[in-house]
Enzyme design. Structure first.
Site, PDB file in Angstrom:
ATOM      1  N   TYR A 153     -13.946  67.250 127.506  1.00 34.80           N
ATOM      2  CA  TYR A 153     -14.823  66.566 126.787  1.00 34.80           C
ATOM      3  C   TYR A 153     -16.161  67.492 126.371  1.00 34.80           C
ATOM      4  CZ  TYR A 153     -17.401  62.699 124.179  1.00 34.80           C
ATOM      5  OH  TYR A 153     -18.178  61.969 123.121  1.00 34.80           O
ATOM      6  N   LYS A 157     -17.791  69.584 123.283  1.00 33.61           N
ATOM      7  CA  LYS A 157     -18.834  69.149 122.698  1.00 33.61           C
ATOM      8  C   LYS A 157     -19.733  70.186 122.809  1.00 33.61           C
ATOM      9  CE  LYS A 157     -17.611  65.135 121.183  1.00 33.61           C
ATOM     10  NZ  LYS A 157     -17.638  64.740 119.756  1.00 33.61           N
TER      11      LYS A 157
HETATM   12  P1  NAP Z   1     -14.009  55.761 118.476  1.00 31.11           P
HETATM   13  O1  NAP Z   1     -14.493  54.416 118.378  1.00 31.11           O
HETATM   14  O2  NAP Z   1     -13.128  56.057 119.545  1.00 31.11           O
HETATM   15  O3  NAP Z   1     -13.470  56.352 116.993  1.00 31.11           O
HETATM   16  C1  NAP Z   1     -13.163  57.629 116.781  1.00 31.11           C
HETATM   17  C2  NAP Z   1     -12.533  57.790 115.664  1.00 31.11           C
HETATM   18  O4  NAP Z   1     -11.853  58.951 115.352  1.00 31.11           O
HETATM   19  C3  NAP Z   1     -11.116  56.556 115.351  1.00 31.11           C
HETATM   20  O5  NAP Z   1     -11.120  55.862 114.061  1.00 31.11           O
HETATM   21  C4  NAP Z   1     -10.117  57.534 115.625  1.00 31.11           C
HETATM   22  O6  NAP Z   1      -9.020  57.156 115.115  1.00 31.11           O
HETATM   23  C5  NAP Z   1     -10.299  58.907 114.950  1.00 31.11           C
HETATM   24  N1  NAP Z   1      -9.811  60.098 115.272  1.00 31.11           N
HETATM   25  C6  NAP Z   1      -9.317  60.263 116.466  1.00 31.11           C
HETATM   26  N2  NAP Z   1      -8.672  61.459 116.399  1.00 31.11           N
HETATM   27  C7  NAP Z   1      -8.547  61.853 115.063  1.00 31.11           C
HETATM   28  C8  NAP Z   1      -7.980  62.759 114.212  1.00 31.11           C
HETATM   29  N3  NAP Z   1      -7.113  63.674 115.028  1.00 31.11           N
HETATM   30  N4  NAP Z   1      -8.106  62.987 112.968  1.00 31.11           N
HETATM   31  C9  NAP Z   1      -8.949  62.028 112.421  1.00 31.11           C
HETATM   32  N5  NAP Z   1      -9.524  60.817 112.977  1.00 31.11           N
HETATM   33  C10 NAP Z   1      -9.412  60.993 114.361  1.00 31.11           C
HETATM   34  O7  NAP Z   1     -15.282  56.857 118.967  1.00 31.11           O
HETATM   35  P2  NAP Z   1     -16.788  56.385 118.720  1.00 31.11           P
HETATM   36  O8  NAP Z   1     -17.210  56.095 120.036  1.00 31.11           O
HETATM   37  O9  NAP Z   1     -17.109  55.913 117.596  1.00 31.11           O
HETATM   38  O10 NAP Z   1     -17.321  58.032 118.733  1.00 31.11           O
HETATM   39  C11 NAP Z   1     -17.298  58.849 117.580  1.00 31.11           C
HETATM   40  C12 NAP Z   1     -17.873  60.208 117.663  1.00 31.11           C
HETATM   41  O11 NAP Z   1     -19.193  60.026 118.549  1.00 31.11           O
HETATM   42  C13 NAP Z   1     -16.896  61.134 118.559  1.00 31.11           C
HETATM   43  O12 NAP Z   1     -16.835  62.290 118.142  1.00 31.11           O
HETATM   44  C14 NAP Z   1     -17.348  60.852 120.064  1.00 31.11           C
HETATM   45  O13 NAP Z   1     -17.081  61.956 120.913  1.00 31.11           O
HETATM   46  C15 NAP Z   1     -18.836  60.810 120.032  1.00 31.11           C
HETATM   47  N6  NAP Z   1     -19.744  60.148 120.827  1.00 31.11           N
HETATM   48  C16 NAP Z   1     -19.645  58.793 121.016  1.00 31.11           C
HETATM   49  C17 NAP Z   1     -20.363  58.209 122.057  1.00 31.11           C
HETATM   50  C18 NAP Z   1     -20.106  56.774 122.597  1.00 31.11           C
HETATM   51  O14 NAP Z   1     -20.965  56.441 123.624  1.00 31.11           O
HETATM   52  N7  NAP Z   1     -19.423  56.206 121.898  1.00 31.11           N
HETATM   53  C19 NAP Z   1     -21.415  59.103 122.814  1.00 31.11           C
HETATM   54  C20 NAP Z   1     -21.333  60.498 122.299  1.00 31.11           C
HETATM   55  C21 NAP Z   1     -20.539  61.086 121.522  1.00 31.11           C
HETATM   56  P3  NAP Z   1      -7.849  56.040 116.039  1.00 31.11           P
HETATM   57  O15 NAP Z   1      -8.622  54.709 115.547  1.00 31.11           O
HETATM   58  O16 NAP Z   1      -6.757  55.894 115.380  1.00 31.11           O
HETATM   59  O17 NAP Z   1      -8.037  56.446 117.343  1.00 31.11           O
END
Ligand code: NAP
Length: 245
Positions: A153, A157
């Protein structure tokens, strides 16, 4: 602020991607919401409508070249242009380095890094013709500082930040800016599942003494999508409560 702008958001059906879609819609942008399944999309489109904007949902996988081209084609067919691309779709497959499986490395790099490359390549063709574009990549604080158990991961990033800088240099002459937002620990399905003790230890590392919210990230994306940030490109905007400076 974003009236008549068209935004493609990947991973839009839930979490941070959903908040970003709603925040852009609140500013008047039309939303092309992309996700691997259409689950939750009816609700999202209804919320966008209630904010006075409109959108379409597109089923698409950011790791499939044809899907990335189709999502851009559908945006152009519906609204005639693509002004904003938010590469938000991302996954984790955590594990300690010595036990990390090849497929977990490949899956994370493919979605988080190659997916952003494919979507950007598809969108940049339209943005180049328009002589306008705003590309925003959602990175992570751990891509800057590292994290045990997340080699795949963190590498994805950190790679996304390099991709951001390279694309920013390449596309600047076409009036396309490319920036990243690096969220810290954000309240999400992912962090909600952690034990309280782990959450407390994580919060103790944050000078502002709280986890961020999806809206904190969405506000930064809105800034990078509007004219207020027209002279900013190739940057990583940290939204992390001060946990990494
Ligand atoms: P999340 O709740 O897991 O949502 C991610 C979304 O992306 C889900 O709807 C997922 O679909 C979709 N997805 C996964 N693989 C995909 C693909 N191949 N093609 C199209 N869509 C896809 O994640 P989040 O926490 O909102 O995070 C969003 C972004 O912020 C990510 O890039 C993550 O790395 C980054 N981020 C998050 C955090 C945190 O604390 N949450 C911190 C730093 C960075 P499904 O529902 O089908 O899985």
């Amino acid at each position: 602020m974003l009236k008549d702008k068209v935004a493609v958001v990947t991973g839009a059906s839930r979490g941070i991607g959903k908040s970003i879609s709603l925040a852009l819609a609140r500013q008047g942008a039309k939303i092309v919401a992309v996700d691997v399944t259409l689950k939750g999309m009816d609700e999202l489109l209804a919320e966008i409508k209630s904010l006075g904007s409109e959108g379409i949902a597109v089923e698409g996988n950011v790791t499939v070249t044809a899907d990335t081209e189709t999502m851009i084609e559908k945006a152009v067919a519906a609204y005639g242009r693509v002004d904003i691309l938010v590469n938000n779709a991302g996954i984790t497959r955590d594990g300690l380095l010595m036990r990390m499986k090849d497929e977990d490395w490949d899956a994370v790099l493919t979605v988080n890094l190659k997916g952003a490359f494919l979507c950007t390549r598809a969108a940049s063709k339209v943005m180049t013709k328009q002589r306008f574009g705003r590309i925003i990549n959602i990175a992570s604080v751990v891509g800057q500082m590292g994290n045990a158990g997340q080699a795949n991961y963190c590498a994805s990033k950190a790679g996304l930040m390099g991709l951001t800088r390279s694309n920013a240099r390449e596309l600047a002459k076409r009036n396309i800016t490319v920036n990243a937002v690096a969220p810290g620990f954000i309240v999400s399905d992912m962090t909600e599942a952690l034990p309280d003790k782990v959450k407390q230890e994580m919060a103790a590392q944050i000078p502002l003494e709280r986890f961020g919210t999806a809206d904190d990230i969405a506000n930064a994306v809105v800034f990078l999508a509007t004219d207020a940030s027209a002279y900013i490109t190739g940057q990583v905007l940290a939204v992390n409560g001060g946990m990494y400076m």
